[in-house]
Design a protein around this motif. Sequence first.
Motif, mmCIF file in Angstrom:
data_model
loop_
_atom_site.group_PDB
_atom_site.id
_atom_site.type_symbol
_atom_site.label_atom_id
_atom_site.label_comp_id
_atom_site.label_asym_id
_atom_site.label_seq_id
_atom_site.Cartn_x
_atom_site.Cartn_y
_atom_site.Cartn_z
ATOM 1 N N ARG A 104 0.190 -0.951 0.117
ATOM 2 C CA ARG A 104 0.284 0.002 -0.293
ATOM 3 C C ARG A 104 0.887 1.214 0.206
ATOM 4 O O ARG A 104 0.422 2.408 -0.933
ATOM 5 N N ASP A 105 1.707 1.260 0.629
ATOM 6 C CA ASP A 105 2.968 2.309 0.866
ATOM 7 C C ASP A 105 4.347 2.469 -0.710
ATOM 8 O O ASP A 105 4.643 1.769 -1.097
ATOM 9 N N THR A 120 -0.454 5.650 -7.914
ATOM 10 C CA THR A 120 -0.314 4.995 -6.448
ATOM 11 C C THR A 120 -1.738 5.470 -5.961
ATOM 12 O O THR A 120 -2.017 4.962 -4.788
ATOM 13 N N GLU A 121 -2.360 5.905 -6.840
ATOM 14 C CA GLU A 121 -3.890 6.304 -6.506
ATOM 15 C C GLU A 121 -4.451 5.007 -5.738
ATOM 16 O O GLU A 121 -5.719 4.392 -5.498
ATOM 17 N N GLN A 123 -3.297 2.008 -5.042
ATOM 18 C CA GLN A 123 -2.534 1.375 -4.957
ATOM 19 C C GLN A 123 -3.328 0.990 -3.899
ATOM 20 O O GLN A 123 -3.440 0.260 -2.505
ATOM 21 N N LYS A 124 -3.694 2.579 -2.866
ATOM 22 C CA LYS A 124 -4.534 2.625 -2.081
ATOM 23 C C LYS A 124 -5.490 1.772 -1.644
ATOM 24 O O LYS A 124 -5.835 1.674 -1.653
ATOM 25 N N GLU A 125 -6.521 2.003 -3.836
ATOM 26 C CA GLU A 125 -8.038 1.114 -3.164
ATOM 27 C C GLU A 125 -7.721 -0.239 -3.562
ATOM 28 O O GLU A 125 -8.544 -0.768 -2.754
ATOM 29 N N GLN A 217 4.720 -5.284 5.625
ATOM 30 C CA GLN A 217 3.468 -4.361 6.147
ATOM 31 C C GLN A 217 2.680 -5.089 6.686
ATOM 32 O O GLN A 217 1.727 -4.622 7.684
#
Lengths: 342, 342, 342, 342
Positions: A104-105, A120-121, A123-125, A217
């Motif tokens: 996620r990071d 990266t967007e 990645q968060k989802e 993680q």
Amino acid sequence: MTHKIAILGASGYTGAELVRLIATHPTMEISALAANSKAGQAMADVFPHLRHLDLPELVTIDEIDFAGIDLCFCALPHKTSQEVISALPKDLKIIDLSADFRLRDPSAYEKWYGNPHAATEMQKEAIYGLTEFYRNEIASARLVAGTGCNAATGQYILRPLIAAGVIDLDEIILDLKCGVSGAGRSLKENLLHAELSEGYHAYAVGGTHRHLGEFDQEFSAVAGREVKIQFTPHLIPANRGILATAYVKGDAQTVLDTLNAAYDDEPFVVVLPLGQTPSTRHVRGSNFCHIGVVADRLPGRVIVVAALDNLTKGSSGQALQNANLMLGEDETAGLMLAPVFP
Amino acid sequence: MTHKIAILGASGYTGAELVRLIATHPTMEISALAANSKAGQAMADVFPHLRHLDLPELVTIDEIDFAGIDLCFCALPHKTSQEVISALPKDLKIIDLSADFRLRDPSAYEKWYGNPHAATEMQKEAIYGLTEFYRNEIASARLVAGTGCNAATGQYILRPLIAAGVIDLDEIILDLKCGVSGAGRSLKENLLHAELSEGYHAYAVGGTHRHLGEFDQEFSAVAGREVKIQFTPHLIPANRGILATAYVKGDAQTVLDTLNAAYDDEPFVVVLPLGQTPSTRHVRGSNFCHIGVVADRLPGRVIVVAALDNLTKGSSGQALQNANLMLGEDETAGLMLAPVFP
Amino acid sequence: MTHKIAILGASGYTGAELVRLIATHPTMEISALAANSKAGQAMADVFPHLRHLDLPELVTIDEIDFAGIDLCFCALPHKTSQEVISALPKDLKIIDLSADFRLRDPSAYEKWYGNPHAATEMQKEAIYGLTEFYRNEIASARLVAGTGCNAATGQYILRPLIAAGVIDLDEIILDLKCGVSGAGRSLKENLLHAELSEGYHAYAVGGTHRHLGEFDQEFSAVAGREVKIQFTPHLIPANRGILATAYVKGDAQTVLDTLNAAYDDEPFVVVLPLGQTPSTRHVRGSNFCHIGVVADRLPGRVIVVAALDNLTKGSSGQALQNANLMLGEDETAGLMLAPVFP
Amino acid sequence: MTHKIAILGASGYTGAELVRLIATHPTMEISALAANSKAGQAMADVFPHLRHLDLPELVTIDEIDFAGIDLCFCALPHKTSQEVISALPKDLKIIDLSADFRLRDPSAYEKWYGNPHAATEMQKEAIYGLTEFYRNEIASARLVAGTGCNAATGQYILRPLIAAGVIDLDEIILDLKCGVSGAGRSLKENLLHAELSEGYHAYAVGGTHRHLGEFDQEFSAVAGREVKIQFTPHLIPANRGILATAYVKGDAQTVLDTLNAAYDDEPFVVVLPLGQTPSTRHVRGSNFCHIGVVADRLPGRVIVVAALDNLTKGSSGQALQNANLMLGEDETAGLMLAPVFP
């Protein structure tokens, strides 16, 4: 109702394993198979073991009309995957089997994979695809990141133990033995039969294997503090299988009870009676994971061993299990195939 | 409607393979598992890969109440099999996987197996279980004799060619390569991993392999005259698979056309395009048989190669295919599992 | 006196096998190792199993001063080999392990290898390296062409039988099973462990394998008429070994007597008692060839089986045997290593 | 001068490996081969890979005249070995490859092997056969006890580190992967090819493997205090090889320096540069042991990996190395064979 499925990266082993599993799935139908490098070929030419199936011809990703697709498996190499997925329709359900959305990071991703993340967007989802621990999130997810096959095996042993606080978090060693197919169908000298068979060795020794990014993680999240394990994988001359031997400090019966409590209702994770340990040969070709616990002769030391098939429970089977959840099907649909032994 | 199934000899590889296949069969249920030497044990202890299944405990044959059984698979050694089957209820549907009822002629049986047959009446009644060629007889049979795994492979190549008279009947050579599991789970020095792996050899050279009894019987019946082939098996360091290479005299295109005509409507026998040949790895764990035809550089010589999995299409899969016919089910029920590769 | 040896193409399997054998040779010393693609590396980095030896660093061919070299092994790919050898000093003793000088007829070379020969003069000069049949010519040769590994195996069976006229020259079938290392260290998908292990298949079916060029040349020369055999190789999941099964027409005892007469005084070719056949596992890693003869049940048909190690007797061991002759050493020097079993 | 050698238990793998090695030994000659169960047979029938050697026929132990024997290798099962050796001439030089004389303490023997020792006097006399650490004692010994193959591998890693006090003695984990031949030629279901190949598993988990008796004895002696390690072996589908992965606490460079100091002058133990680790395939068939050291990402943790061939350096090669010492020969005589790869 039949769900229309697309598979991107269908010329690799995880792509082929998805086709094998979906072949007997009661409500899924393969509508599109993409493999840019082999577009135009019949799947039977790329994987003759799938010859009996009525499959669409391999196409490029661009040729697929995703409007009619209910769910897309993406079995591409990492880095390629994030680029391809970024360009797919934003309402398409996607299960990515690459490493691209597991971390996620963004800085952790860059540390372990060497390149900055290009999406990266998303990645968060993305939801981390370890079904037994993210079941609800997966059921409502749009994008699920399949876990690393080694990472899955280690977590089946360690997550419940870390969560319950029954082992020493600073003294965890995971010695893992994995089969050859985990390295994929890539042309590397060290993957040749003449190089690999009849011998075995450790690799990525010293804490450099990328799946440590997932361990760090997930274990830290579960523990609520930083947890860093030692992890050494070994390459074994067999095509399928991961055997993970964990050395932990705690009480064997408590460790066993904790694992039993975690997996009692799970259809695919089987905890053996105290003192028994599993073998990769007994889960081969199936979606099962067997776990065994043994007390060491040294008080306070426990050995926990887990076995699964890297291509099935470690990758494509896990992906199908998640797809079932995302599509509202029975989680075990198409996945109750018994292991193939001998 | 669910059919209740018994398996005698469940502690061997063909017994375990039957359980594996029936595990996902839509209308069969395993009601009894017998293995005299391991009676009282759980199947999960004898075959841990079947651990996830809810199976009855192993019992002795005597303990089974056959009144509630719809069909019985008998996976016992030859000679034992005829004794056991003689004592079973006369109206019980039986599929025998041993060699005991393959040969219709008692003297042929004695010649190849070394002992006089103890149930010659049943020998006459039994139907030879090569599904594609005895389909109707099997559907109405009470006792079906599963074929030898090598015998099945050779017949898939040669039966149609002999029947059609498109090859020289006096010049047939069958060079066969078979995997290790065909020898069963018996404790023999030459079956140890350290003896077998990394090497290969011919055995039963010179026309002494027992499956020649089946070839002689079936080919002569098909041809309407005596046909005797040369047959040399080789033991290969792989667990599953039979690859049969037939050297025949005829015309390649005619040979191909004849095989295509024979198998066009068959669900499990696949004839490849001219010039392509099969691999055991592409049928592994499945009920499929792949056949390929190639013209030799020498005019009038043809090579035909067939591949199947000895435990599935060569034995337990064939048995289940026959059971489907005998019980009025779809012939392919439970058998459409895709091969496991890699 | 110590002979100074150069090996060109030292990063391939036959190059490494030469080093392994020469390591315990009493009168040879490796003075130069060339591998253009890996020049500058230590041999221990390319082949860690040779780490204990005091070997020269890998260099390019151009860097070698051939003035001090007594004999040069050339283990390069065909086509490259003829170019390189053309440019070597004209008085240098050379053993070529490639296919480039096996065929004496330029048109035969072009037919089987697809390119015109670039050194047809040397092609005429080269002696065919099947030691047992060209011993005297080899002893005085400057350029010796190592045979194909399959071609050697087939000839050990068939040459004496064809020469003696004891078999039907128009009815010879050679069904051959070879291990993986015969394909070399090249990066091909079908040579990956995950592709190859656990399965086997025929290849170059129908008389298209290049070693047929050698069979045609040698058998026709021996017979004094054209002899064309049928030859089908199969790829077996083991690293080393060739097992050749020949189907011939003749009398078994006569065949055996002929082979015994041919090989009675040979140090490396062992003929087994009538009815016994060899296994690749029993010659593994050695320079021995075992041959067995069995009468078929069909009168007048004989099966002859030969086993050798493709990298040793089939290639680098043969080359060293020839080098011993060319350098005036005992033919068996460095070659009496016992096979490695298990 | 030629030394006359007897081998008792010549029909097992370590017996055969002794013959293989002695075959090219410059000053040893095999004068007697005993195998009670196969007495009267030719060695070529029991081990066809030794067919080319001129060996005495197998006899019973009673038939051997030990008067003419210079040294006797005893490759019998434990318990049998102590009975046989007790009855041999008291001045005969003996190397025992069984477990019977490895443990100096009778109660330790009984604890690990389950029976009281029948020759406790000889137990005291026997020298532990780990050549590199008992060289002088072995040179003057009459009875040498060959070490366990796993025990040897672990000690090559750990003895120098424990002796030097550079690792935490209470935190040593040894995760070991061994090949199949270590289990010998015995008829056990779990050693069949069909059971073993394509899968792997841990065994003797929890500190129950008998070689722990050796570790406890030797490490405690070296440390001058009780040292008990964790030790988990795994069975890998390859015939030869042991790979030991040790997890220790200390400083990687210090660990490396300590190992380098210990093995700098050793002919068979090779320490790799920091960060490199060995593979079993690179020592196969040889008497070499490769050791590599890597610093873990966690400070103060070090991974040390060792590889050797269980039948050679782990057993018969070690025995021959000791025999060389006992007979006043060069320690490396007959043992400089290069590993066989691929």
